[in-house]
Scaffold this motif. Structure first.
Motif, PDB file in Angstrom:
ATOM      1  N   TYR A 197     138.041  20.519  22.307  1.00  0.00           N
ATOM      2  CA  TYR A 197     138.437  21.911  22.580  1.00  0.00           C
ATOM      3  C   TYR A 197     138.478  22.741  21.300  1.00  0.00           C
ATOM      4  N   MET A 198     138.846  22.128  20.197  1.00  0.00           N
ATOM      5  CA  MET A 198     138.987  22.860  18.941  1.00  0.00           C
ATOM      6  C   MET A 198     137.783  22.683  18.016  1.00  0.00           C
ATOM      7  N   GLU A 199     136.739  22.061  18.513  1.00  0.00           N
ATOM      8  CA  GLU A 199     135.554  21.834  17.679  1.00  0.00           C
ATOM      9  C   GLU A 199     134.644  23.052  17.699  1.00  0.00           C
ATOM     10  N   PHE A 200     134.239  23.493  16.511  1.00  0.00           N
ATOM     11  CA  PHE A 200     133.350  24.644  16.410  1.00  0.00           C
ATOM     12  C   PHE A 200     131.928  24.127  16.167  1.00  0.00           C
ATOM     13  N   SER A 201     131.296  23.663  17.227  1.00  0.00           N
ATOM     14  CA  SER A 201     129.927  23.140  17.123  1.00  0.00           C
ATOM     15  C   SER A 201     129.184  23.399  18.421  1.00  0.00           C
ATOM     16  N   ARG A 202     127.878  23.363  18.324  1.00  0.00           N
ATOM     17  CA  ARG A 202     127.026  23.583  19.492  1.00  0.00           C
ATOM     18  C   ARG A 202     126.631  22.252  20.127  1.00  0.00           C
ATOM     19  N   ILE A 203     126.160  22.342  21.357  1.00  0.00           N
ATOM     20  CA  ILE A 203     125.706  21.130  22.058  1.00  0.00           C
ATOM     21  C   ILE A 203     124.622  20.425  21.248  1.00  0.00           C
ATOM     22  N   LEU A 221     124.646  26.446  23.481  1.00  0.00           N
ATOM     23  CA  LEU A 221     126.017  26.639  23.956  1.00  0.00           C
ATOM     24  C   LEU A 221     126.995  25.920  23.033  1.00  0.00           C
ATOM     25  N   MET A 222     128.176  26.514  22.847  1.00  0.00           N
ATOM     26  CA  MET A 222     129.223  25.840  22.099  1.00  0.00           C
ATOM     27  C   MET A 222     129.837  24.751  22.973  1.00  0.00           C
ATOM     28  N   VAL A 223     130.279  23.661  22.341  1.00  0.00           N
ATOM     29  CA  VAL A 223     130.864  22.544  23.077  1.00  0.00           C
ATOM     30  C   VAL A 223     132.050  23.011  23.926  1.00  0.00           C
ATOM     31  N   VAL A 224     132.973  23.776  23.315  1.00  0.00           N
ATOM     32  CA  VAL A 224     134.158  24.219  24.045  1.00  0.00           C
ATOM     33  C   VAL A 224     133.797  25.203  25.148  1.00  0.00           C
ATOM     34  N   GLN A 477     136.176  29.470  19.348  1.00  0.00           N
ATOM     35  CA  GLN A 477     134.965  30.195  19.727  1.00  0.00           C
ATOM     36  C   GLN A 477     135.314  31.509  20.412  1.00  0.00           C
ATOM     37  N   MET A 478     134.661  32.585  19.977  1.00  0.00           N
ATOM     38  CA  MET A 478     134.895  33.897  20.582  1.00  0.00           C
ATOM     39  C   MET A 478     133.555  34.585  20.801  1.00  0.00           C
ATOM     40  N   ASN A 479     133.276  34.993  22.027  1.00  0.00           N
ATOM     41  CA  ASN A 479     132.054  35.729  22.356  1.00  0.00           C
ATOM     42  C   ASN A 479     132.418  37.068  22.991  1.00  0.00           C
ATOM     43  N   LEU A 480     131.683  38.081  22.622  1.00  0.00           N
ATOM     44  CA  LEU A 480     131.784  39.368  23.289  1.00  0.00           C
ATOM     45  C   LEU A 480     130.355  39.838  23.467  1.00  0.00           C
TER      46      LEU A 480
END
Length: 584
Positions: A197-203, A221-224, A477-480
């Motif tokens: 949940y707290m990992e900042f990485s992509r699939i 896509l990000m893992v989280v 992770q934050m997307n807008l």
């Protein structure tokens, strides 16, 4: 805050149009594919969709279902060979044109076949085996790849049902679809959920999470991002591998899952030891929630949930952990207490006084203790007894922010820039962190958003009056991003071309959310977190809204933007018409 705009791609009709076309083809094929035997079914075959990362125990769970089935079930998987069915249980095997194992039929009548290019075709192909086996399938299980998005699969079933219903309403003699989506089951690894949940990485950075070749479409896509999608789309969440996680980790995982998905049933187990019959027997979550809420009505003030202004369409009803004594041995109501000496204070420790402790996943001796097998023996999900306790343990709550004015782009961006990123690499560590610790104090001083663990919803920003912005945040992770255009920005011609599901949504929006001046434009954001200062968050966002003075110039800007978008659509339509005429 600079979304790319693609003309005509802003509606629900525009998104997933290729999938919609495939569904229409599938609906048209129902008449041709459905055999007389299938057409005579008194009820459609329930379909269970199984999602989860590779390594969470999906295949182990599926194998358990196949080898211990009480009725005939069919399974559609990514790779039949990987299921590793005991050879003694196999009745027949079929190869495809490439001489690869394609279908396995078991002695008990169950069948397992590979997923083809189109899911609906694969289901019809599997149903063709019914006539060969005699006894009809009682259930079909569809195993998704580790990086599949279950919401999209769920939408395919909804679209197919809608298309066929429209055909029938028009007087067609088409037989009904012989299957329907029953459950969306997501299986999680309890021992890794909080760190993922707290990992900042992509699939693409975590190839072990997906089957070989399955991550191509989802590699960015990000893992989280995918993790929360799988949880939020589920009707049942299985917390697997509880034997590898300590008590607090399981508690934290359960609390976060419940906060992300108020409607889902939650089951805990190890080695995937959950019976399929207990999955199918799970009550409709929303009905169960309503019943639990009615039973707990007199205790509402003492429940301690403190949830304010919930968006019930997204997050359902809060769950109250009130135990009701019950002496009925056959009762499987999870809200009743059956005197099994369960420690529901943590939602995890089950003490059934078994004489033996057994960690063998292949053991079928019911006299042996198998950790969390109580969920299988009685079908309890604990979704009403212990989940609230787990949430309260970590102080997780949620609220919905709504406003009928746009955000000022620059002020909004500045507010988001003040949102500090957590330095914790494990969500449980963040939840256990004291609010008085220096790091937590410093983060709270920067922004009241520092304790938010999940937020999502629609934004209205003045710099893009016609664009519906989608806010999605989880972990670090934050997307807008641009999510299309508001309904109000569509031309009348575009509205007439909407597919049935989009038209239903548009009409619902007109009834429930429409504003005479601004249409469906609005702010609607859900925040989930620990120890949230709701008033402070509302104040931060409120300062980003346009003032009364700024609304005048904005109105002119919105009308101009809508006119430009309409002209662009008409120009594009004219170009496409000319190209078609030239081609003909």
């Amino acid at each position: 805050l600079a979304p790319s705009r693609r003309v005509g791609d802003g509606t629900s009709a525009g998104r997933g149009s290729a999938a919609g076309a495939r569904v229409r083809l599938a609906a048209a094929a129902v008449r041709e594919v459905v055999s007389p035997a299938l057409a005579q079914r008194t009820a459609p075959v329930p379909v269970v969709v199984l999602s989860g990362f590779l390594g969470t125990g999906k295949t182990t769970l599926l194998k358990h279902w196949l080898e211990n089935a009480e009725d005939r079930i069919g399974c559609i998987v990514n790779d039949v060979a990987s299921v590793n069915i005991d050879a003694k249980l196999v009745k027949n095997q079929k190869l495809n044109t490439q001489r690869q194992l394609d279908t396995i039929e078991l002695q008990n009548g169950c069948a397992c076949c590979n997923l083809g290019e189109e899911l609906m075709d694969s289901i019809f192909n599997l149903l063709d085996l019914e006539s060969e086996g005699g006894k009809p399938f009682s259930c079909i299980v569809v195993e998704l790849s580790g990086v599949a998005e279950p919401r999209r699969v769920r939408d395919l079933f909804m679209q197919l049902k809608t298309e066929v219903a429209m055909e029938l309403a028009d007087g067609s003699d088409m037989p009904p679809v012989p299957f329907e989506l029953s459950k969306v089951v997501t299986i999680l690894d309890s021992s890794t959920f909080c760190t993922d949940y707290m990992e900042f990485s992509r699939i693409a950075d975590r190839p072990e999470l997906a089957e070989e070749g399955a991550a191509n479409d989802a590699q960015y896509l990000m893992v989280v991002e995918l993790l929360v999608e799988q949880v939020e789309a589920a009707t049942i969440v299985i917390l697997n591998k509880t034997d590898l996680a300590d008590k607090e980790t399981v508690q934290a995982t359960r609390a976060v899952v419940r906060a992300l998905n108020k409607d889902a049933g939650i089951l805990e187990t190890s080695f995937g030891q959950i019976a399929l019959k207990n999955i199918l027997a799970q009550p409709d979550a929303k009905v169960a929630d309503r019943k639990a809420e009615e039973e707990a009505q007199s205790h509402a003030e003492s429940s301690g949930n403190g949830h304010t202004e919930h968006d019930h369409s997204e997050h359902g009803h809060s769950e109250h952990g009130h135990a009701h004594e019950c002496d009925d041995a056959s009762c499987d109501n999870a809200s009743h207490s059956h005197g099994d000496a369960h420690d529901h204070s943590d939602g995890h420790a089950h003490s059934d006084s078994h004489d033996h402790s057994c960690g063998d996943p292949e053991c079928t001796d019911e006299s042996h203790g198998h950790g969390h097998s109580h969920a299988e023996s009685k079908g309890h999900s604990n979704s009403h007894g212990s989940s609230t306790t787990a949430e309260d343990r970590f102080g997780i709550r949620s609220f919905t922010y709504r406003a009928s004015r746009p955000f000022h782009g620059q002020r909004f961006a500045a507010a988001l820039q003040q949102w500090p990123e957590s330095r914790k690499d494990c969500l449980m560590e963040m939840l256990l962190e004291s609010s008085s610790e220096p790091e937590a104090v410093a983060a709270a001083q920067l922004s009241p958003l520092s304790r938010v663990i999940r937020s999502k919803g629609f934004c209205w920003v003045d710099t893009y009056p016609s664009s519906r912005m989608y806010w999605s945040h989880a972990g670090k992770q934050m997307n807008l991003e641009h999510e299309g255009v508001w309904w109000d920005a569509l031309t009348e011609r575009q509205k007439k071309m909407l597919d049935p599901l989009s038209r239903d949504e548009y009409e619902r929006c007109r009834r429930e959310e429409w504003d005479n001046d601004w249409g469906d434009r609005r702010q609607e954001l859900v925040f989930i977190g620990q120890g949230l200062d709701e008033a402070a968050i509302r104040e931060v966002l409120g300062r980003c809204l346009l003032t009364e003075k700024e609304m005048g110039p904005y109105r002119t800007k919105q009308e101009k933007d809508k006119a430009e978008l309409t002209n662009a659509y008409l120009s594009q339509e004219l170009e496409e018409t000319e190209e078609l005429e030239e081609f003909v």
